[in-house]
Design a protein around this motif. Structure first.
Motif, PDB file in Angstrom:
ATOM      1  N   ARG A 179      -5.408   8.159   4.348  1.00  0.00           N
ATOM      2  CA  ARG A 179      -4.489   7.387   5.566  1.00  0.00           C
ATOM      3  C   ARG A 179      -4.107   6.334   6.524  1.00  0.00           C
ATOM      4  N   ARG A 183      -2.608   2.938   6.936  1.00  0.00           N
ATOM      5  CA  ARG A 183      -2.159   3.315   8.719  1.00  0.00           C
ATOM      6  C   ARG A 183      -2.578   1.574   8.765  1.00  0.00           C
ATOM      7  N   LYS A 186       0.008  -1.062   7.115  1.00  0.00           N
ATOM      8  CA  LYS A 186       1.264  -1.009   8.321  1.00  0.00           C
ATOM      9  C   LYS A 186       0.937  -1.311   9.688  1.00  0.00           C
ATOM     10  N   THR A 192       6.149   0.319  10.698  1.00  0.00           N
ATOM     11  CA  THR A 192       5.655   2.093   9.893  1.00  0.00           C
ATOM     12  C   THR A 192       6.315   2.647   9.396  1.00  0.00           C
ATOM     13  N   GLU A 223       2.006   9.393   3.895  1.00  0.00           N
ATOM     14  CA  GLU A 223       2.851   7.854   4.439  1.00  0.00           C
ATOM     15  C   GLU A 223       3.706   6.993   3.617  1.00  0.00           C
TER      16      GLU A 223
END
Length: 477
Positions: A179, A183, A186, A192, A223
């Motif tokens: 994750r 992220r 992102k 997001t 996610e």
């Protein structure tokens, strides 16, 4: 008629599906993860120990939520998957490099050079995906996220299929590490809620998903990212001893994974891939340079078409260990098949040898040539009036010559001009040193590597990424 129908009919594809449902409902698929088993129980599936049985109702409900097409967002160019999008990715994950007359382990320098080749390729649509640095001297952040950060920082192409590396991550921390990697992408892209990547997972044939990949799938779905499932079964070892038997069992594996993702997060983008091959029983080795591999790809494309799911095949597969006749023959077979099927995504599109295990920089460039050949072949013969060249024929007349002045545009459009292959007169070649193709390509690789120029990114993006990139690669490659 679709390409696969020359080898297997739509009714035969439907028959494979019917046998698949028998496997899913009566034999079952093993999920070695209690949270996954509980998810199936919650949705009404029969679960016996760690074996899950999927009935037709659950199957159809899950299939109805799979997108037929989806887009991976990237500030360096969005990647759309679906409708025969033909997105090409390089080989990834090879442990060894074919280097001159030997095969040796990849070094960190090789990883960087491999990235440069992928970034400068006119054939590939994305940079390389998930190789691993030799990590002994790196921190955990650098090990897990260093390469991902590097391709984001330096790459001029989207890193739509780049993953964090969790090979050395403690098992109970894999999901969170994965994750973190998602992220990071992102944050780099300033979003997001968009799909910024699609991540590949492999069932264990026959009919099993083990714990660690399921942990990563949980992370990806949580996610809101894409998933691709790829099975690579070996007939008579991990799959039945016929092509249709392998196709059917592998289809059950893959579709069980698809159902799982849709129960976990309906609408999760999925890519379907069966990249199984043959088995050489003399050596008990997987073989990818065989005609059966091509037949499996045709069958897999038919099944993906039947379900309406984006699909992937391989690309430049070869079992060869050197840049030789075998490498060219097998690569042409697999690339020609790929180009005819025109899948949504191609993995291992360039440079693979040694049945997934070996990469060749020189073959990478030559595989680009094969794509050029097949692209021209697929265009066919243009019979528009201009291409009949009647004015030229009248002007030259009998016993004349068509070689007059500069090369006309129509010739350049019609006839493929090779970059690397030797078309010279034999005596001319011999008088100029008799340079072998392999020697020539070693020099061409050096030229290609020297052409690499890193991408331009913002100061904020650079600051975000530099904290994960190993120091020796932080400011330059």
């Amino acid at each position: 008629m679709k390409a696969y129908e020359r080898f297997i009919s739509k009714r035969e594809i439907e028959n494979i599906h019917e046998h698949t449902m028998t496997i899913l409902s009566e034999v079952g698929v093993k999920f070695e993860h209690e949270e996954a088993l509980e998810l199936f129980r919650k949705h009404g599936a029969k679960v016996d120990g760690d074996i899950v049985y999927i009935d037709e109702k659950m199957f159809n409900q899950a299939l109805a939520t799979v997108p037929r097409q989806f887009t991976i967002y990237s500030s360096k160019g969005d990647i759309t998957i679906g409708n025969h999008s033909y997105v090409k990715l390089p080989v990834s994950g090879s442990a060894y490099l074919q280097d001159g007359d030997r095969i040796r382990a990849f070094t960190n320098e090789d990883v960087v050079n491999w990235f440069k080749l992928t970034d400068t390729s006119e054939v590939l649509d994305c940079v390389m995906t998930n190789p691993a640095f030799a990590a002994k001297q790196f921190t955990r952040d650098e090990t897990e996220l260093g390469f991902l950060a590097m391709v984001l920082k330096y790459g001029n192409k989207p890193a739509a299929f780049a993953n964090p590396s969790t090979a050395t991550t403690p098992k109970n921390q894999v999901r969170e590490a994965y994750r973190r990697g998602i992220r990071l992408v992102k944050n780099y892209e300033g979003t997001t809620d968009k799909v910024v990547g699609s991540h590949g997972f492999n069932p264990i044939s026959p009919l099993c998903y083990d714990h660690e990949p399921l942990e990563r799938i949980f992370a990806v779905c949580e996610e809101g990212q894409g998933v691709w499932f790829a099975t690579c079964a070996m007939p008579l070892l991990t799959a039945p001893s016929s092509v249709v038997g392998l196709l059917t069992m592998a289809n059950a594996e893959l579709m069980a994974g698809v159902v799982f993702t849709q129960l976990l997060k309906p609408g999760t983008p999925v890519i379907y891939a069966n990249v199984s091959g043959s088995t050489d029983l003399r050596t008990v080795q997987l073989c990818m340079g065989n005609p059966e591999t091509a037949l499996i790809w045709y069958g897999a494309s038919g099944l993906a078409d039947y379900y309406g799911i984006p699909f992937r095949t391989g690309g430049a597969f070869s079992d060869a260990k050197d840049l030789d006749y075998q490498a060219g023959m097998e690569a042409m077979l697999s690339i020609r098949t790929t180009s005819e099927i025109k899948p949504d995504m191609i993995f291992h599109a360039l440079g693979t040898m040694g049945t997934y295990n070996v990469t060749s920089f020189e073959k990478f460039l030559l595989d680009e040539e094969i794509y050029g050949y097949t692209q021209r072949l697929n265009r066919g013969i243009d019979v528009t009036e201009e291409k009949f060249c009647m004015d030229m024929i009248r002007k030259v007349g009998p016993r004349g010559t068509y070689l007059q002045g500069r090369t006309p545009k129509i010739f350049r459009d019609e006839f493929y001009m090779t970059k690397y292959l030797n078309k010279a007169d034999p005596n001319d070649w011999q008088n100029h040193g008799a340079i072998s193709l392999k020697e020539k390509m070693q020099e061409e690789v050096k030229k290609r590597l020297s052409s690499f120029k890193p991408a331009v990114i913002t100061g904020e993006q650079e600051e975000l990424l530099n904290q994960y990139i190993p120091e020796q690669y932080r400011n330059h490659l």
